[in-house]
Design a protein around this motif. Structure first.
Motif, mmCIF file in Angstrom:
data_model
loop_
_atom_site.group_PDB
_atom_site.id
_atom_site.type_symbol
_atom_site.label_atom_id
_atom_site.label_comp_id
_atom_site.label_asym_id
_atom_site.label_seq_id
_atom_site.Cartn_x
_atom_site.Cartn_y
_atom_site.Cartn_z
ATOM 1 N N LYS A 295 7.020 -11.337 0.718
ATOM 2 C CA LYS A 295 7.089 -10.479 -0.449
ATOM 3 C C LYS A 295 6.314 -9.401 -0.090
ATOM 4 N N VAL A 296 6.791 -8.214 -0.588
ATOM 5 C CA VAL A 296 6.098 -6.800 -0.384
ATOM 6 C C VAL A 296 4.845 -6.590 -1.077
ATOM 7 N N LEU A 297 3.890 -6.464 -0.186
ATOM 8 C CA LEU A 297 2.385 -6.122 -0.964
ATOM 9 C C LEU A 297 2.125 -4.559 -1.243
ATOM 10 N N SER A 298 2.364 -3.714 -0.227
ATOM 11 C CA SER A 298 2.532 -2.320 -0.469
ATOM 12 C C SER A 298 3.631 -1.773 0.593
ATOM 13 N N GLU A 299 3.896 -0.250 -0.096
ATOM 14 C CA GLU A 299 5.106 0.184 0.597
ATOM 15 C C GLU A 299 4.948 1.646 0.444
#
Length: 410
Positions: A295-299
């Motif tokens: 999953k994406v934590l920060s982008e």
């Protein structure tokens, strides 16, 4: 009348002293070096204790490394070796050499200390860094490392089963003294390219793309790019580690071949590129890894941070867990492929969680179409295959793991 010249003589003490000074200095330096190498107290202070401990670990002298732990009945040599055999394994503990060690003092008292150790290791997959903390205690003018608290990981299942589809490549089909006869030749497995792109990032060029094993048997891949320049010179380049070298039936992989700082103009201008793939039947190495979720934590526009988890469903450990990552532009063309590896192994039934930082280059990359790319598979010209199942995500993941070899041997 000429007066005789008077010669002033130095006292004998000064002459003798000046003659002995070089010998004394050289001997002192030599004795100091011998003391440092052979007779140094390896536990005179916390930093020296840690340096000495890691020196023995680097050369796998585990019995000597154990001597730096605080002695006590609860932590014996057998217990230390047993915990290492259970917890250690993977890229850093098994396949690395110590390159650099930095020690920071977090707390220093008369009889106790707390240190932070930042180590750099050389591995076959490039340099790896590790950071850890150690507590030390002074006993009878010697510093000892307090044994770490062992965290036992036990899978929920007591018995693990997994169904493997194993392949066996048979030997010669004709009894003959000749090394190769016609009847021994087998058909090369069929593979195909989904895409092949020449990507420019700044002054660097890379060949990226995707290929598939379209056959019903596992294959071993050998991929290379041959560049032909305007002055008729040629050069060969290989994908190094950014590819799956073994593919199961109907499995696909991304690849990236770094071309370095290749000129696009002048005498060394690239005239054409030939992307050549050789395939052969494989009977091992085609199991690529465990169950991967992320999953994406920060982008942001330039970077992304992912949290990934990999579970090992197999009956033996994943020796070097890895993730193959691809980045695509708005048109679905692969512009970057990277390999991220986890430093420790994952035993059967267990799961490891980790964070993966990723640098994006899609905004500053340029796919060049003016240079033709010729595709060859097993020496024959091929065209791109149409891919209806490709992912539309800009960043995609594939497990890329190295397993123990026992399950492949027949």
């Amino acid at each position: 009348m000429i007066a005789e010249e008077e010669v002033s003589l130095y006292p004998k003490t000064i002459i003798h002293t000046s003659a002995w000074i070089p010998f004394i200095l050289f001997s002192s330096f030599l004795i100091y070096q011998i003391y440092e190498l052979l007779l140094i107290d390896e536990q005179k202070d916390p930093a020296t204790t840690i340096y000495s401990h890691f020196n023995h670990l680097d050369f796998q002298r585990f019995e000597d490394a154990f001597q730096f732990f605080k002695p006590g009945p609860a932590y014996s040599l057998d217990q230390y070796l047993l915990e290492k055999s259970v917890s250690d394994g993977g890229l850093l503990p098994s396949f690395a050499k110590l390159d650099h060690l930095e020690i920071d003092t977090l707390k220093l008292e008369e009889n106790s200390a707390k240190m932070r150790i930042h180590s750099t290791w050389r591995t076959s997959l490039g340099p790896r860094e590790k950071e850890e903390e150690m507590n030390l205690e002074k006993i009878e003018n010697k510093w000892f490392i307090l044994p770490p608290q062992f965290e036992l990981e036990i899978p929920e299942e007591q018995v693990i089963t997994y169904t493997y589809t194993l392949f066996k490549k048979m030997g010669k089909r004709v009894v003959s003294s000749f090394p190769t006869v016609k009847d021994d030749r087998i058909k090369k497995p069929f593979a195909g390219f989904y895409q092949a792109n020449l990507v420019q990032v700044g002054e660097e060029l890379n060949l990226t793309g995707e290929l598939i094993n379209a056959d019903n048997i596992p294959v071993t891949l050998a991929l290379k790019a041959i560049l032909t320049y305007e002055n008729d010179s040629i050069a060969s380049f290989f994908p190094q580690r950014k590819i799956h070298y073994n593919l199961a039936p109907k499995a696909s992989t991304w690849f990236e071949i770094p071309l370095g700082l290749q000129a696009l103009s002048g005498d060394a201008k690239i005239k054409s590129i030939s992307l050549e793939l050789e395939t052969d039947i494989s009977e091992r190495g085609y199991i690529r890894g465990g169950e991967l979720t992320y999953k994406v934590l920060s982008e942001s526009s330039q970077t992304s941070l992912f949290e990934a988890a990999m579970k090992n469903p197999f009956t033996n450990e994943i020796t070097i867990p890895g993730v193959l990552i691809s980045e695509k532009d708005s048109l679905g063309r692969i512009v970057q492929v990277d390999l991220w590896t986890y430093p420790k192994s994952i035993r059967s039934g267990l799961e490891a969680s980790f964070e993966i930082p990723f640098q994006k280059i899609a905004s500053k990359s340029n796919v060049l179409n003016q240079i033709p790319i010729q595709l060859k598979i097993n020496g024959q010209d091929r065209q791109l295959l149409e891919n209806q199942t490709t992912s539309k995500e800009s960043i995609s993941f594939l497990p890329h793991c190295f397993l123990s070899q026992e399950i492949y041997l027949q």
